[in-house]
Design a protein around this motif. Structure first.
Motif, PDB file in Angstrom:
ATOM      1  N   ASP A 276      41.140  29.265  27.523  1.00 16.56           N
ATOM      2  CA  ASP A 276      40.571  30.572  27.841  1.00 16.56           C
ATOM      3  C   ASP A 276      41.670  31.550  28.254  1.00 16.56           C
ATOM      4  O   ASP A 276      41.601  32.734  27.929  1.00 16.56           O
ATOM      5  N   TYR A 277      42.680  31.063  28.945  1.00 17.80           N
ATOM      6  CA  TYR A 277      43.790  31.932  29.338  1.00 17.80           C
ATOM      7  C   TYR A 277      44.577  32.389  28.105  1.00 17.80           C
ATOM      8  O   TYR A 277      44.964  33.557  27.997  1.00 17.80           O
ATOM      9  N   ASP A 278      44.813  31.476  27.167  1.00 12.51           N
ATOM     10  CA  ASP A 278      45.590  31.800  25.969  1.00 12.51           C
ATOM     11  C   ASP A 278      44.917  32.865  25.109  1.00 12.51           C
ATOM     12  O   ASP A 278      45.593  33.573  24.340  1.00 12.51           O
ATOM     13  N   LEU A 279      43.593  32.963  25.215  1.00 14.53           N
ATOM     14  CA  LEU A 279      42.878  33.933  24.391  1.00 14.53           C
ATOM     15  C   LEU A 279      43.308  35.365  24.691  1.00 14.53           C
ATOM     16  O   LEU A 279      43.111  36.263  23.869  1.00 14.53           O
ATOM     17  N   LYS A 280      43.914  35.581  25.844  1.00 13.06           N
ATOM     18  CA  LYS A 280      44.406  36.914  26.185  1.00 13.06           C
ATOM     19  C   LYS A 280      45.441  37.396  25.178  1.00 13.06           C
ATOM     20  O   LYS A 280      45.571  38.609  24.937  1.00 13.06           O
ATOM     21  N   GLN A 281      46.186  36.450  24.581  1.00 12.90           N
ATOM     22  CA  GLN A 281      47.175  36.830  23.584  1.00 12.90           C
ATOM     23  C   GLN A 281      46.494  37.362  22.322  1.00 12.90           C
ATOM     24  O   GLN A 281      46.935  38.352  21.736  1.00 12.90           O
ATOM     25  N   LEU A 282      45.397  36.689  21.913  1.00 15.58           N
ATOM     26  CA  LEU A 282      44.648  37.166  20.751  1.00 15.58           C
ATOM     27  C   LEU A 282      44.089  38.563  21.021  1.00 15.58           C
ATOM     28  O   LEU A 282      44.143  39.449  20.157  1.00 15.58           O
ATOM     29  N   LEU A 283      43.545  38.743  22.220  1.00 15.69           N
ATOM     30  CA  LEU A 283      42.971  40.036  22.571  1.00 15.69           C
ATOM     31  C   LEU A 283      44.037  41.127  22.570  1.00 15.69           C
ATOM     32  O   LEU A 283      43.808  42.226  22.054  1.00 15.69           O
ATOM     33  N   LYS A 284      45.185  40.827  23.135  1.00 14.52           N
ATOM     34  CA  LYS A 284      46.260  41.814  23.195  1.00 14.52           C
ATOM     35  C   LYS A 284      46.690  42.242  21.801  1.00 14.52           C
ATOM     36  O   LYS A 284      46.862  43.449  21.536  1.00 14.52           O
ATOM     37  N   GLU A 285      46.886  41.266  20.910  1.00 12.35           N
ATOM     38  CA  GLU A 285      47.336  41.595  19.560  1.00 12.35           C
ATOM     39  C   GLU A 285      46.295  42.440  18.829  1.00 12.35           C
ATOM     40  O   GLU A 285      46.642  43.366  18.080  1.00 12.35           O
ATOM     41  N   ALA A 286      45.021  42.135  19.041  1.00  9.45           N
ATOM     42  CA  ALA A 286      43.969  42.903  18.380  1.00  9.45           C
ATOM     43  C   ALA A 286      43.855  44.298  18.967  1.00  9.45           C
ATOM     44  O   ALA A 286      43.745  45.294  18.239  1.00  9.45           O
ATOM     45  N   LEU A 295      36.711  40.038  23.636  1.00 12.51           N
ATOM     46  CA  LEU A 295      36.601  38.606  23.372  1.00 12.51           C
ATOM     47  C   LEU A 295      35.162  38.169  23.611  1.00 12.51           C
ATOM     48  O   LEU A 295      34.561  38.540  24.618  1.00 12.51           O
ATOM     49  N   THR A 296      34.607  37.401  22.699  1.00  8.51           N
ATOM     50  CA  THR A 296      33.305  36.819  22.992  1.00  8.51           C
ATOM     51  C   THR A 296      33.505  35.598  23.888  1.00  8.51           C
ATOM     52  O   THR A 296      34.528  34.919  23.827  1.00  8.51           O
ATOM     53  N   ARG A 297      32.533  35.347  24.716  1.00 10.40           N
ATOM     54  CA  ARG A 297      32.476  34.153  25.551  1.00 10.40           C
ATOM     55  C   ARG A 297      31.086  33.559  25.402  1.00 10.40           C
ATOM     56  O   ARG A 297      30.113  34.292  25.190  1.00 10.40           O
ATOM     57  N   ASP A 298      30.972  32.264  25.525  1.00 10.14           N
ATOM     58  CA  ASP A 298      29.665  31.632  25.406  1.00 10.14           C
ATOM     59  C   ASP A 298      28.683  32.228  26.405  1.00 10.14           C
ATOM     60  O   ASP A 298      28.990  32.399  27.582  1.00 10.14           O
ATOM     61  N   ARG A 299      27.522  32.557  25.896  1.00 13.54           N
ATOM     62  CA  ARG A 299      26.395  33.117  26.651  1.00 13.54           C
ATOM     63  C   ARG A 299      26.630  34.548  27.110  1.00 13.54           C
ATOM     64  O   ARG A 299      25.952  35.052  27.997  1.00 13.54           O
ATOM     65  N   MET A 300      27.576  35.221  26.484  1.00 12.73           N
ATOM     66  CA  MET A 300      27.750  36.649  26.699  1.00 12.73           C
ATOM     67  C   MET A 300      26.609  37.402  26.027  1.00 12.73           C
ATOM     68  O   MET A 300      26.158  37.038  24.946  1.00 12.73           O
ATOM     69  N   VAL A 301      26.125  38.456  26.678  1.00  8.05           N
ATOM     70  CA  VAL A 301      25.058  39.288  26.122  1.00  8.05           C
ATOM     71  C   VAL A 301      25.610  40.698  25.931  1.00  8.05           C
ATOM     72  O   VAL A 301      26.226  41.259  26.847  1.00  8.05           O
ATOM     73  N   TYR A 302      25.392  41.258  24.741  1.00  6.49           N
ATOM     74  CA  TYR A 302      25.911  42.590  24.452  1.00  6.49           C
ATOM     75  C   TYR A 302      24.782  43.467  23.901  1.00  6.49           C
ATOM     76  O   TYR A 302      24.279  43.228  22.810  1.00  6.49           O
ATOM     77  N   PRO A 303      24.367  44.492  24.643  1.00  7.38           N
ATOM     78  CA  PRO A 303      23.334  45.409  24.136  1.00  7.38           C
ATOM     79  C   PRO A 303      23.943  46.357  23.094  1.00  7.38           C
ATOM     80  O   PRO A 303      25.043  46.885  23.278  1.00  7.38           O
ATOM     81  N   ILE A 304      23.236  46.554  21.999  1.00  6.77           N
ATOM     82  CA  ILE A 304      23.682  47.448  20.936  1.00  6.77           C
ATOM     83  C   ILE A 304      22.815  48.697  21.023  1.00  6.77           C
ATOM     84  O   ILE A 304      21.624  48.673  20.703  1.00  6.77           O
ATOM     85  N   GLU A 305      23.425  49.782  21.458  1.00  8.77           N
ATOM     86  CA  GLU A 305      22.682  51.010  21.737  1.00  8.77           C
ATOM     87  C   GLU A 305      22.747  51.981  20.548  1.00  8.77           C
ATOM     88  O   GLU A 305      23.646  51.926  19.721  1.00  8.77           O
ATOM     89  N   TYR A 306      21.767  52.878  20.520  1.00  6.28           N
ATOM     90  CA  TYR A 306      21.843  53.992  19.570  1.00  6.28           C
ATOM     91  C   TYR A 306      23.013  54.885  19.971  1.00  6.28           C
ATOM     92  O   TYR A 306      23.253  55.111  21.160  1.00  6.28           O
TER      93      TYR A 306
END
Length: 308
Positions: A276-286, A295-306
């Protein structure tokens, strides 16, 4: 109308203690749509207290184990509750064979109808009330599909002062105009929706892409997405390995998101080599390419608004 994305699993290849395999559930006003069903899907559904019997369709990207091994258990789980509506399973060639073989070998008790549809040509593969789902081809080691759920355009904003000026009394006639119906004013004149409504407004767009090389046409398919879930399996230093395995890096995913002018990109399907710590590198590059990356995480909820 609510539209929410639930990340049931964010990992690729093999499950980890806190990272199930790739699966995303979309809830649109109570109706549920599942995109892939990797190992651990049932666990996240239970922990999020989601009503799996409301799943209408399972959209499968491809038949590699880390994307489908959670489906047989889900089919059996659904037999534990009353279900009147059929369950649709849509995916690439051989998904029907996988489902049928699983049912036969596991001697499943199924008390509802399962309808399996194999996709051989890109295009609209499912339609519902006010939306459709479109499939498009990806480039992986076996047939693989990306998916876009896109809502129909919405009526424009209602201008009550225009309705008043045209002699339409407040009440049911206003509602009918907002629903796109022509009505008759008090003086007998016909009043059309376009007489009292502004320009039509866009609906929302959700896109799901995993297990593919990065190529420009993906950006065309997902253009303008409000929420773009895309694999970011490797860091830039492993780009050659990603290409050999027909996957993409987080940075490549970000270039696609930028070209597609999406509102938000959520990386998924991480290699198990990354903690999980290493994923910060992927996020930074993106984020260096497309700042609207999360970054998605298991059981994360994201509302998609108009957007308006």
């Amino acid at each position: 109308m609510n539209l929410e994305a639930f990340i049931l699993g964010s990992g690729g290849m093999m499950p980890l203690p806190n990272r199930h395999l790739t699966s995303v559930l979309l809830r649109r006003e109570g109706e549920l749509f599942l995109f892939d069903g990797g190992e651990g899907t049932q666990v996240s559904l239970k922990r999020l207290n989601l009503r799996w019997k409301k799943i209408s369709v399972i959209f499968v990207s491809h038949t590699h184990a880390d994307h489908v091994t959670g489906i047989p258990g889900l089919l059996m789980l659904s037999s534990q509750v009353d279900r009147d509506d059929p369950l649709y399973i849509i995916g690439p060639p051989r998904i029907a064979e996988y489902i049928e073989t699983s049912r036969r070998v596991l001697d499943m008790y199924i008390n509802y109808e399962i309808v399996v549809k194999e996709i051989t040509e890109p295009g609209i593969v499912y339609q519902g009330d006010g939306f459709h789902v479109r499939a498009f081809n990806l480039r992986h080691t076996k047939p693989c599909l990306g998916y876009v759920l896109e809502e129909d355009r919405r009526p424009g904003i209602f201008h009550p002062e225009k309705a008043d000026a045209l002699g339409v009394p407040r009440g049911p006639l206003w509602s009918r105009l907002q629903s796109g119906e022509t009505v008759t004013a008090a003086d007998g004149r016909e009043v059309r929706p376009e007489d009292v409504l502004g320009e039509t407004r866009s609906g929302r767009k959700f896109s799901f892409v995993t297990d593919s090389l990065a190529f420009p046409e993906i950006a065309d398919e997902v253009h303008g997405s409000d929420f773009f879930v895309c694999e970011g399996m490797f860091e830039r230093a492993l780009e050659e390995s990603a290409r050999e395995k027909k996957h993409m890096t987080a940075e490549q995913a970000a270039y696609l998101a930028k070209a597609a002018e999406v509102k938000k990109m959520a990386l998924i399907h991480y290699s198990p080599r990354y903690t999980d710590y290493d994923l910060k590198q992927l996020l930074k590059e993106a984020q260096n390419i497309f700042p609207g990356t999360i970054l998605t995480r298991d059981r994360m909820v994201y509302p998609i608004e108009y957007i308006d």
